[in-house]
Scaffold this motif. Structure first.
Motif, PDB file in Angstrom:
ATOM      1  N   MET A 172      -1.302  43.693 -47.329  1.00  0.00           N
ATOM      2  CA  MET A 172      -1.251  44.524 -46.178  1.00  0.00           C
ATOM      3  C   MET A 172       0.195  45.387 -45.937  1.00  0.00           C
ATOM      4  O   MET A 172       1.024  44.415 -46.073  1.00  0.00           O
ATOM      5  CB  MET A 172      -1.718  44.052 -44.723  1.00  0.00           C
ATOM      6  CG  MET A 172      -3.162  43.340 -44.827  1.00  0.00           C
ATOM      7  SD  MET A 172      -3.635  42.764 -43.199  1.00  0.00           S
ATOM      8  CE  MET A 172      -3.561  44.328 -42.223  1.00  0.00           C
ATOM      9  N   ASN A 173       0.211  46.598 -45.910  1.00  0.00           N
ATOM     10  CA  ASN A 173       1.546  47.195 -45.468  1.00  0.00           C
ATOM     11  C   ASN A 173       1.244  47.811 -44.093  1.00  0.00           C
ATOM     12  O   ASN A 173       0.285  48.521 -43.824  1.00  0.00           O
ATOM     13  CB  ASN A 173       1.526  48.339 -46.348  1.00  0.00           C
ATOM     14  CG  ASN A 173       1.795  47.799 -47.742  1.00  0.00           C
ATOM     15  OD1 ASN A 173       3.005  47.563 -48.196  1.00  0.00           O
ATOM     16  ND2 ASN A 173       0.996  47.681 -48.786  1.00  0.00           N
ATOM     17  N   PHE A 174       2.256  47.436 -43.220  1.00  0.00           N
ATOM     18  CA  PHE A 174       2.475  48.024 -41.989  1.00  0.00           C
ATOM     19  C   PHE A 174       3.436  49.226 -42.050  1.00  0.00           C
ATOM     20  O   PHE A 174       4.892  49.043 -42.579  1.00  0.00           O
ATOM     21  CB  PHE A 174       2.640  46.967 -41.003  1.00  0.00           C
ATOM     22  CG  PHE A 174       1.456  46.014 -40.745  1.00  0.00           C
ATOM     23  CD1 PHE A 174       0.797  46.492 -39.702  1.00  0.00           C
ATOM     24  CD2 PHE A 174       1.364  44.750 -41.403  1.00  0.00           C
ATOM     25  CE1 PHE A 174      -0.539  45.292 -39.749  1.00  0.00           C
ATOM     26  CE2 PHE A 174       0.671  43.919 -41.091  1.00  0.00           C
ATOM     27  CZ  PHE A 174      -0.503  44.377 -40.238  1.00  0.00           C
ATOM     28  N   SER A 175       3.409  50.073 -41.201  1.00  0.00           N
ATOM     29  CA  SER A 175       4.365  51.206 -41.346  1.00  0.00           C
ATOM     30  C   SER A 175       4.591  51.684 -39.692  1.00  0.00           C
ATOM     31  O   SER A 175       3.454  52.158 -39.174  1.00  0.00           O
ATOM     32  CB  SER A 175       4.068  52.463 -41.886  1.00  0.00           C
ATOM     33  OG  SER A 175       5.218  53.371 -41.818  1.00  0.00           O
TER      34      SER A 175
ATOM     35  N   ARG B 266      -2.746  50.111 -35.455  1.00  0.00           N
ATOM     36  CA  ARG B 266      -3.040  48.417 -35.346  1.00  0.00           C
ATOM     37  C   ARG B 266      -2.372  47.662 -34.495  1.00  0.00           C
ATOM     38  O   ARG B 266      -2.316  46.602 -34.444  1.00  0.00           O
ATOM     39  CB  ARG B 266      -3.008  48.060 -36.702  1.00  0.00           C
ATOM     40  CG  ARG B 266      -3.844  48.533 -37.685  1.00  0.00           C
ATOM     41  CD  ARG B 266      -3.776  48.220 -39.263  1.00  0.00           C
ATOM     42  NE  ARG B 266      -2.483  48.693 -39.696  1.00  0.00           N
ATOM     43  CZ  ARG B 266      -2.302  48.645 -40.865  1.00  0.00           C
ATOM     44  NH1 ARG B 266      -2.762  47.601 -41.728  1.00  0.00           N
ATOM     45  NH2 ARG B 266      -0.991  49.060 -41.348  1.00  0.00           N
ATOM     46  N   GLY B 267      -1.460  48.418 -33.681  1.00  0.00           N
ATOM     47  CA  GLY B 267      -0.662  47.518 -32.737  1.00  0.00           C
ATOM     48  C   GLY B 267       0.733  48.156 -32.780  1.00  0.00           C
ATOM     49  O   GLY B 267       1.159  49.064 -33.222  1.00  0.00           O
ATOM     50  N   GLY B 268       1.574  47.459 -31.817  1.00  0.00           N
ATOM     51  CA  GLY B 268       3.035  47.889 -31.579  1.00  0.00           C
ATOM     52  C   GLY B 268       3.819  46.743 -31.311  1.00  0.00           C
ATOM     53  O   GLY B 268       3.485  45.452 -31.229  1.00  0.00           O
ATOM     54  N   ALA B 269       4.995  47.031 -31.120  1.00  0.00           N
ATOM     55  CA  ALA B 269       6.168  46.138 -30.684  1.00  0.00           C
ATOM     56  C   ALA B 269       7.379  46.805 -29.807  1.00  0.00           C
ATOM     57  O   ALA B 269       7.617  47.847 -29.838  1.00  0.00           O
ATOM     58  CB  ALA B 269       6.802  45.537 -31.993  1.00  0.00           C
TER      59      ALA B 269
END
Length: 209
Positions: free
Chosen positions: A57-60, A89-92
């Protein structure tokens, strides 16, 4: 999911040099693995992206950050950042408190990060001990890239090692910034897991001795 992560790193530069470099966003940000600086907003904050690879999986992430509390007298700065995965797919969100202090001929950066993960990204944060170990690995890479950027440290240090005012210190020529690439968190997590297992066995052997 809320996490508090403590980490630190040392760079071979006097505190005045370290402070000037670490608060120079255009110089320091490209040293952070997987990060890319995209420009400045009208409110003074910075736009940035961050790529991370976890197995297949790659998150950007796309977001912004700013220096919220810059205290040159005590060599302390607070960075507030927030971002969202570009695929929803979400955040921070993160508040990063950093304080510099002399260590030998160099400088130690002590960091306390308050991180809040949401959505599917929070699944990546399960197991706070693993994320804390991963954060330390990430900071080690940042420190190594930063040291490369600093290049040759001047042999003659300024008489005062206190925080420098912007533009008051001549810095060595910077090396070319590291190429931007997604951070391979899978590799880092395996190294963090190996370190955790090694520490567990060391404690077990110590109790049996």
């Amino acid at each position: 999911m809320a996490l508090t992560i403590q980490s630190s790193f040392v760079i071979a530069a006097p505190p005045a040099t370290a402070w000037t470099i670490l608060t120079d966003i255009e110089r320091a940000a490209p040293c952070f693995p997987g990060a890319q600086l995209l420009g400045r907003n009208d409110d003074g904050s910075w736009r940035a992206s961050f790529g991370v690879k976890l197995g297949p999986m790659n998150f950007s992430f796309a977001g912004k950050f700013h220096l919220d509390d810059v205290d040159a007298a005590s060599s302390r700065v607070v960075v507030k950042a927030q971002g969202s995965d570009t695929k929803g797919r979400g955040g921070a969100k993160a508040d990063v408190n950093m304080r510099l202090q002399p260590e030998g001929a160099g400088t130690r950066a002590e960091i306390i990060s308050s991180v809040d993960l949401s959505g599917a990204v929070a699944q990546f944060g399960r197991g706070a001990g693993m994320i804390e170990a991963l954060s330390r690995q990430l900071m080690d890479q940042f420190a190594a890239n930063l040291q490369q950027s600093i290049g040759e440290i001047p042999k003659t240090e300024p008489e005062s090692h206190g925080p420098a005012q912007a533009g008051s210190l001549a810095l060595p020529s910077a090396a070319a910034p590291p190429a931007v690439a997604s951070l391979d968190a899978g590799s880092l997590m395996w190294r963090a897991l190996a370190a955790s297992v090694k520490g567990w066995f060391a404690r077990l052997i110590g109790r049996r001795s």
